[in-house]
Design an enzyme around this catalytic site. Structure first.
Site, PDB file in Angstrom:
ATOM      1  N   ARG A 282       0.850  -1.187   0.000  1.00 35.71           N
ATOM      2  CA  ARG A 282       0.000   0.000   0.000  1.00 35.71           C
ATOM      3  C   ARG A 282       0.888   1.240   0.000  1.00 35.71           C
ATOM      4  O   ARG A 282       1.537   1.559   0.989  1.00 35.71           O
ATOM      5  CB  ARG A 282      -0.902   0.007   1.242  1.00 35.71           C
ATOM      6  CG  ARG A 282      -2.054   1.002   1.125  1.00 35.71           C
ATOM      7  CD  ARG A 282      -2.766   1.162   2.454  1.00 35.71           C
ATOM      8  NE  ARG A 282      -1.967   2.004   3.346  1.00 35.71           N
ATOM      9  CZ  ARG A 282      -1.869   1.831   4.653  1.00 35.71           C
ATOM     10  NH1 ARG A 282      -2.469   0.818   5.235  1.00 35.71           N
ATOM     11  NH2 ARG A 282      -1.150   2.658   5.389  1.00 35.71           N
TER      12      ARG A 282
ATOM     13  N   TYR B 251       3.090   6.214  11.350  1.00 32.29           N
ATOM     14  CA  TYR B 251       3.562   4.867  11.650  1.00 32.29           C
ATOM     15  C   TYR B 251       4.635   4.359  10.680  1.00 32.29           C
ATOM     16  O   TYR B 251       5.149   3.263  10.855  1.00 32.29           O
ATOM     17  CB  TYR B 251       2.395   3.870  11.716  1.00 32.29           C
ATOM     18  CG  TYR B 251       1.448   3.907  10.532  1.00 32.29           C
ATOM     19  CD1 TYR B 251       1.715   3.179   9.373  1.00 32.29           C
ATOM     20  CD2 TYR B 251       0.267   4.644  10.595  1.00 32.29           C
ATOM     21  CE1 TYR B 251       0.841   3.200   8.305  1.00 32.29           C
ATOM     22  CE2 TYR B 251      -0.620   4.676   9.523  1.00 32.29           C
ATOM     23  CZ  TYR B 251      -0.331   3.950   8.385  1.00 32.29           C
ATOM     24  OH  TYR B 251      -1.204   3.970   7.312  1.00 32.29           O
TER      25      TYR B 251
ATOM     26  N   HIS C  78      -4.226   4.411   4.316  1.00 32.81           N
ATOM     27  CA  HIS C  78      -5.303   3.426   4.367  1.00 32.81           C
ATOM     28  C   HIS C  78      -6.598   4.035   3.843  1.00 32.81           C
ATOM     29  O   HIS C  78      -7.386   3.385   3.162  1.00 32.81           O
ATOM     30  CB  HIS C  78      -5.486   2.954   5.809  1.00 32.81           C
ATOM     31  CG  HIS C  78      -6.694   2.106   6.022  1.00 32.81           C
ATOM     32  ND1 HIS C  78      -6.755   0.790   5.636  1.00 32.81           N
ATOM     33  CD2 HIS C  78      -7.903   2.385   6.586  1.00 32.81           C
ATOM     34  CE1 HIS C  78      -7.941   0.284   5.950  1.00 32.81           C
ATOM     35  NE2 HIS C  78      -8.656   1.237   6.521  1.00 32.81           N
TER      36      HIS C  78
END
Length: 341
Positions: free
Chosen positions: A240, A253, A244
């Site tokens: 990815r 993160y 998200h």
């Protein structure tokens, strides 16, 4: 058994069509993110980096008899199936839940926002194909991510499918992240494919950035399921490359340096390089595909902006086949307060 699907030859026309599709998906995906930033749509789940996995898997299915069960991130699947993309994007415009397209005609079930929910629906439909008998058995294809693989619904569905030998393909897009949690921190054993053995089903691991390899893997899985040999789990290894969702900040993160290091080869560029290297296409073909993709994204934007507000009464009309007295009372109260009738 866990096997790794290697790239092989596809007909030239299919490779060219795959490139048109992944390019169209890439441009529409980038456009949708921009629309959210501009306030045209309230939210969107990007799929940057997953174009090959989605296009390749949907491209391999038979839309005359198979049925596909998406999550909220399978825009590339919808586009590959020929779904009207304005109707698809109506969910992201928040004007309709599940999309305004016809699931029966398009063979694409409504967009599913419940994590892992579409997997249960796919197994039920697939078992129905087994019960109906005949030589035209359809195969269900259902999507979920490495994060969703930890949901109880997914395990129940795979167990049911394994016991019943349901003709269903569990397509895992392992993009390395369950929102902010890396795969290794939430998938025991390291891979989702390893779990297939526990449910008595075959597993295939494929390079999710290679559209041609995904086509071959999915066709192999569909033939296996269609022949009555039971379900197959495909784990497409990809990455990815963005957030998200448009409300997520991946910088909290992981670093941009980590993203660039771990993302691997861009799936659109990978296919372009192959077409050029094998003499299947030239730069003019690639340029035309890009121009067509951008023009398509603009048409969809115009359609999305033109979408009107759905009648409020529909939130009561489609709850139950036979409405309850309580629901009727709520509908009457809503009409009195909102429509003054």
């Amino acid at each position: 058994m866990d096997t790794t699907q290697q790239p092989a030859a596809l007909p030239t026309d299919e490779l060219r069509e795959l490139y048109r599709l992944v390019t169209a998906v890439r441009q529409l995906d980038l456009a949708a993110i921009a629309w959210q930033r501009q306030g045209i749509i309230p939210g969107y789940a990007p799929e940057l980096g997953q174009e090959a996995a989605q296009v390749g898997s949907a491209f391999a299915m038979d839309p005359q008899r198979d049925f596909i069960f998406p999550t909220y991130r399978e825009m590339g699947v919808a586009l590959t199936l020929g779904v009207d993309m304005t109707a698809y994007m109506s969910t992201h415009k928040a004007s309709w839940h599940g999309g305004l397209y016809d699931p029966v005609k398009t063979r694409l079930a409504p967009i599913q926002a419940v994590v892992g929910g579409s997997v249960l629906h796919a197994v039920g439909w697939a078992h129905g194909q087994t019960l109906s008998g005949g030589d035209t058995r359809g195969v269900a294809l259902t999507y979920f991510g490495d994060g969703a693989s930890s949901q109880g619904d997914v395990h129940e569905a795979m167990n049911f499918a394994g016991v019943l030998k349901a003709p269903v393909i569990f397509f895992v897009q392992n993009n390395g992240w369950a929102i902010s949690l890396p795969t290794e921190a939430q998938v025991a054993g390291g891979t989702v494919a390893a779990r297939a053995a526990g449910y008595g089903m075959r597993a295939i691991t494929v390079d999710g950035n290679d559209a041609a390899a995904v086509v071959l893997a999915t066709r192999e899985a569909a033939a296996h399921a269609r022949a009555g040999h039971g379900p197959v789990l495909i784990e497409a290894m990809t990455y990815r490359r963005g957030p998200h969702s448009t409300s997520d900040d991946p910088g909290r993160y992981r670093s941009l340096e980590e993203e660039r290091r771990d993302a691997g080869t861009d799936p659109v560029q990978l296919l372009a390089d192959r077409l050029l290297a094998e003499g299947i296409a030239d730069s003019d073909f690639l340029d035309t595909a890009l121009a067509d993709a951008k023009a398509n994204a603009e048409r969809v934007r115009e359609g999305v902006e033109a979408l009107g507000v759905r009648p409020g009464r529909e939130m009561f009309d489609f709850v139950y086949a036979e409405p309850t007295e309580a629901l009727k009372a709520q509908a009457r109260a809503w009409r009195e307060e909102s429509e003054h009738v």
